[in-house]
Design an enzyme around this catalytic site. Sequence first.
Site, PDB file in Angstrom:
ATOM      1  N   GLU A  72      30.103  -6.972  -5.357  1.00 37.88           N
ATOM      2  CA  GLU A  72      29.495  -5.820  -6.023  1.00 37.88           C
ATOM      3  C   GLU A  72      27.985  -5.914  -5.836  1.00 37.88           C
ATOM      4  OE1 GLU A  72      30.715  -4.959 -10.026  1.00 37.88           O
ATOM      5  OE2 GLU A  72      32.782  -5.456  -9.553  1.00 37.88           O
ATOM      6  N   ARG A 113      31.753  -6.310 -16.864  1.00 44.26           N
ATOM      7  CA  ARG A 113      33.026  -6.992 -17.109  1.00 44.26           C
ATOM      8  C   ARG A 113      32.831  -8.515 -17.023  1.00 44.26           C
ATOM      9  NH1 ARG A 113      36.776  -3.792 -12.959  1.00 44.26           N
ATOM     10  NH2 ARG A 113      34.761  -3.656 -11.902  1.00 44.26           N
ATOM     11  N   CYS A 147      36.092 -10.305 -10.741  1.00 47.43           N
ATOM     12  CA  CYS A 147      36.853 -11.063  -9.739  1.00 47.43           C
ATOM     13  C   CYS A 147      37.068 -12.529 -10.123  1.00 47.43           C
ATOM     14  CB  CYS A 147      36.153 -10.971  -8.394  1.00 47.43           C
ATOM     15  SG  CYS A 147      35.920  -9.275  -7.881  1.00 47.43           S
ATOM     16  N   ASN A 184      37.822 -17.263  -3.226  1.00 49.01           N
ATOM     17  CA  ASN A 184      37.192 -17.029  -4.527  1.00 49.01           C
ATOM     18  C   ASN A 184      37.156 -18.302  -5.368  1.00 49.01           C
ATOM     19  OD1 ASN A 184      36.525 -14.438  -3.977  1.00 49.01           O
ATOM     20  ND2 ASN A 184      37.844 -13.481  -5.504  1.00 49.01           N
ATOM     21  N   LYS A 218      42.636 -15.499   0.302  1.00 51.73           N
ATOM     22  CA  LYS A 218      41.733 -14.772  -0.603  1.00 51.73           C
ATOM     23  C   LYS A 218      41.527 -15.563  -1.900  1.00 51.73           C
ATOM     24  CE  LYS A 218      39.564 -11.609  -2.879  1.00 51.73           C
ATOM     25  NZ  LYS A 218      38.267 -11.053  -2.641  1.00 51.73           N
ATOM     26  N   GLY A 248      30.540 -14.245 -13.732  1.00 51.10           N
ATOM     27  CA  GLY A 248      31.292 -13.262 -14.502  1.00 51.10           C
ATOM     28  C   GLY A 248      31.854 -12.258 -13.526  1.00 51.10           C
ATOM     29  N   LYS A 279      39.014 -13.543 -13.504  1.00 51.17           N
ATOM     30  CA  LYS A 279      40.394 -13.058 -13.457  1.00 51.17           C
ATOM     31  C   LYS A 279      41.180 -13.761 -12.334  1.00 51.17           C
ATOM     32  CE  LYS A 279      40.882  -8.847 -11.611  1.00 51.17           C
ATOM     33  NZ  LYS A 279      41.875  -8.590 -10.608  1.00 51.17           N
ATOM     34  N   THR A 311      44.436  -4.949 -10.866  1.00 57.05           N
ATOM     35  CA  THR A 311      45.424  -5.992 -11.209  1.00 57.05           C
ATOM     36  C   THR A 311      44.874  -6.753 -12.420  1.00 57.05           C
ATOM     37  OG1 THR A 311      44.379  -7.474  -9.613  1.00 57.05           O
ATOM     38  CG2 THR A 311      46.317  -6.272  -8.859  1.00 57.05           C
TER      39      THR A 311
HETATM   40  C1  UGA Z   1      33.118 -12.020  -5.491  1.00 54.20           C
HETATM   41  C2  UGA Z   1      33.056 -12.647  -4.086  1.00 54.20           C
HETATM   42  O1  UGA Z   1      31.723 -13.083  -3.825  1.00 54.20           O
HETATM   43  C3  UGA Z   1      33.482 -11.641  -3.031  1.00 54.20           C
HETATM   44  O2  UGA Z   1      33.515 -12.284  -1.747  1.00 54.20           O
HETATM   45  C4  UGA Z   1      34.890 -11.123  -3.361  1.00 54.20           C
HETATM   46  O3  UGA Z   1      35.307 -10.143  -2.444  1.00 54.20           O
HETATM   47  C5  UGA Z   1      34.867 -10.516  -4.753  1.00 54.20           C
HETATM   48  O4  UGA Z   1      34.445 -11.509  -5.703  1.00 54.20           O
HETATM   49  C6  UGA Z   1      36.269 -10.053  -5.078  1.00 54.20           C
HETATM   50  O5  UGA Z   1      37.190 -10.871  -5.124  1.00 54.20           O
HETATM   51  O6  UGA Z   1      36.485  -8.841  -5.209  1.00 54.20           O
HETATM   52  P1  UGA Z   1      31.481 -10.429  -6.914  1.00 54.20           P
HETATM   53  O7  UGA Z   1      32.329 -10.813  -8.086  1.00 54.20           O
HETATM   54  O8  UGA Z   1      31.176  -9.001  -6.690  1.00 54.20           O
HETATM   55  O9  UGA Z   1      32.159 -10.966  -5.545  1.00 54.20           O
HETATM   56  O10 UGA Z   1      30.066 -11.138  -7.059  1.00 54.20           O
HETATM   57  P2  UGA Z   1      29.404 -12.521  -6.581  1.00 54.20           P
HETATM   58  O11 UGA Z   1      28.176 -12.211  -5.837  1.00 54.20           O
HETATM   59  O12 UGA Z   1      30.372 -13.414  -5.946  1.00 54.20           O
HETATM   60  O13 UGA Z   1      28.974 -13.142  -7.983  1.00 54.20           O
HETATM   61  C7  UGA Z   1      29.946 -13.525  -8.954  1.00 54.20           C
HETATM   62  C8  UGA Z   1      29.276 -14.189 -10.124  1.00 54.20           C
HETATM   63  O14 UGA Z   1      28.811 -15.484  -9.771  1.00 54.20           O
HETATM   64  C9  UGA Z   1      28.069 -13.438 -10.690  1.00 54.20           C
HETATM   65  O15 UGA Z   1      28.153 -13.457 -12.115  1.00 54.20           O
HETATM   66  C10 UGA Z   1      26.883 -14.267 -10.224  1.00 54.20           C
HETATM   67  O16 UGA Z   1      25.785 -14.176 -11.084  1.00 54.20           O
HETATM   68  C11 UGA Z   1      27.480 -15.663 -10.221  1.00 54.20           C
HETATM   69  N1  UGA Z   1      26.806 -16.618  -9.316  1.00 54.20           N
HETATM   70  C12 UGA Z   1      26.810 -16.407  -7.979  1.00 54.20           C
HETATM   71  C13 UGA Z   1      26.191 -17.740  -9.866  1.00 54.20           C
HETATM   72  O17 UGA Z   1      26.180 -17.952 -11.082  1.00 54.20           O
HETATM   73  N2  UGA Z   1      25.590 -18.626  -9.003  1.00 54.20           N
HETATM   74  C14 UGA Z   1      25.582 -18.445  -7.665  1.00 54.20           C
HETATM   75  O18 UGA Z   1      25.031 -19.314  -6.945  1.00 54.20           O
HETATM   76  C15 UGA Z   1      26.195 -17.312  -7.138  1.00 54.20           C
END
Ligand code: UGA
Length: 441
Positions: free
Chosen positions: A154, A329, A262, A210, A206, A259, A265, A86
Amino acid sequence: MKVGVIGTGHVGLVTCVALAHLGHRVAGTDSDGEKIALLRRGSSPFYEPGLDDLLSQGLASGGLDFRPSIAETVQGATVVFICVGTPPRADGEANLLAIERSARELARHATGPTVVVEKSTVPVGTGVRLRAILRQERPDLEFALVSNPEFLREGRAIQDTLEPDRILVGAETTEAFDAMRRLYEPLTRRAIPLIETDLMTAELAKHACNAYLALKISFANAMARICERAGADVVRVAEIMGADPRIGRAFLDAGLGYGGSCFPKDLAAFERLVERLGGDLPLLGEIARINEEAVQATAEKVKEALWNLEDKRVVLLGLAFKPDTDDVRFAPALALARLLLAQGAHVLGYDPKAAANAKAELAELEVCLDPYEAATGADCIVVCTEWDEFRSLDLGRLKDTMAHPLVVDGRNVFDPEAMRRHGFTYYPTGRPPVTPHRTAT
Ligand code: UGA
């Protein structure tokens, strides 16, 4: 149960291998024929820990198969998951065309009553539209719509799918709830909660999850900026906040910000959705603004330390948007690279998994195969992704190889005291810097 999965991206492929692992007979498909050929040979198109093993197990057991068309995938399936992308439109709204096309095609080829599950993150109301499309295409067949958003991260996608905190099912009919209970029975048997609700609530939940996680990250980054002005330590602030169970320590790591495919976007799509509903939630825009500011603040630190960026060698350690993935991404590292390149810096990068993807996205970036090679002659290192291997780098060797021992830590990976001992000028995020003139106490 016989399950069809449309779309074999991160969400779809993990859904395929996980459901096959739980004992279901799964067929997956994708509009990209090369991907299907690759998957049939047992190769995953992206890096995700544990994925390759489950993929080969599924193929070997015969429980998992990949087919070139939706028609062959939905044949005889009781449950069909829609996991197509999406992507954002220019104004941030989610582009749902692939979802609509998949739904129409699956309806045309369905061979019996089917539970259709939306797994991709979609704006509230998508389920209702899908239901109408399915009826329009096949008035002769019974379709039950389910929203079953994934919460996988991820890098931990397999674990998150096989051991989730909760399973969310939004549906409208008893048949749909029954089918989803049966599908997830191997997990609920292990006391994993399955939350049942209506379609709209599941879709909205959802977005709420997020947005709230992104809010925590942006809050930590806003605190980091204030800590830097005040001379306080954001890591300790996060620990202290996190000690309150009402707040929790998770997702309070300040740094370069979020970044990935998810949060950026989803936040934009949620903002557009709220507007379309006639609501007003400026908080969402503020979360995104603080996130952009996190990259800018890091670029400014580099500039402040190096003065003129022209001809300076700046090395980015980590290019993936987070550790344990090769996904770049919306990677903050690449946003930073663009800012530095625009000011004339020579930007090099090292990443254990994402170098090739980063190079494909940003040709001006010079990628290196080894962190020490990258650091040779460098004027500054910026840590952009908190890969575990960076924590065990030989700091003495790193310093000796650099032209100037300057490290900007966009993920607070290093211990300031160790950096001081090794003679680095060290700028962490939201913590007092370590410089030859001013040392953290
Ligand atoms: C995120 C959500 O955590 C999942 O629960 C959800 O299912 C997914 O999006 C989705 O909607 O598909 P994801 O994007 O794979 O998962 O990764 P995250 O672990 O959430 O990290 C996202 C970003 O936040 C990364 O760039 C990470 O470095 C950053 N982050 C995370 C921080 O800068 N600080 C933090 O304390 C935690």
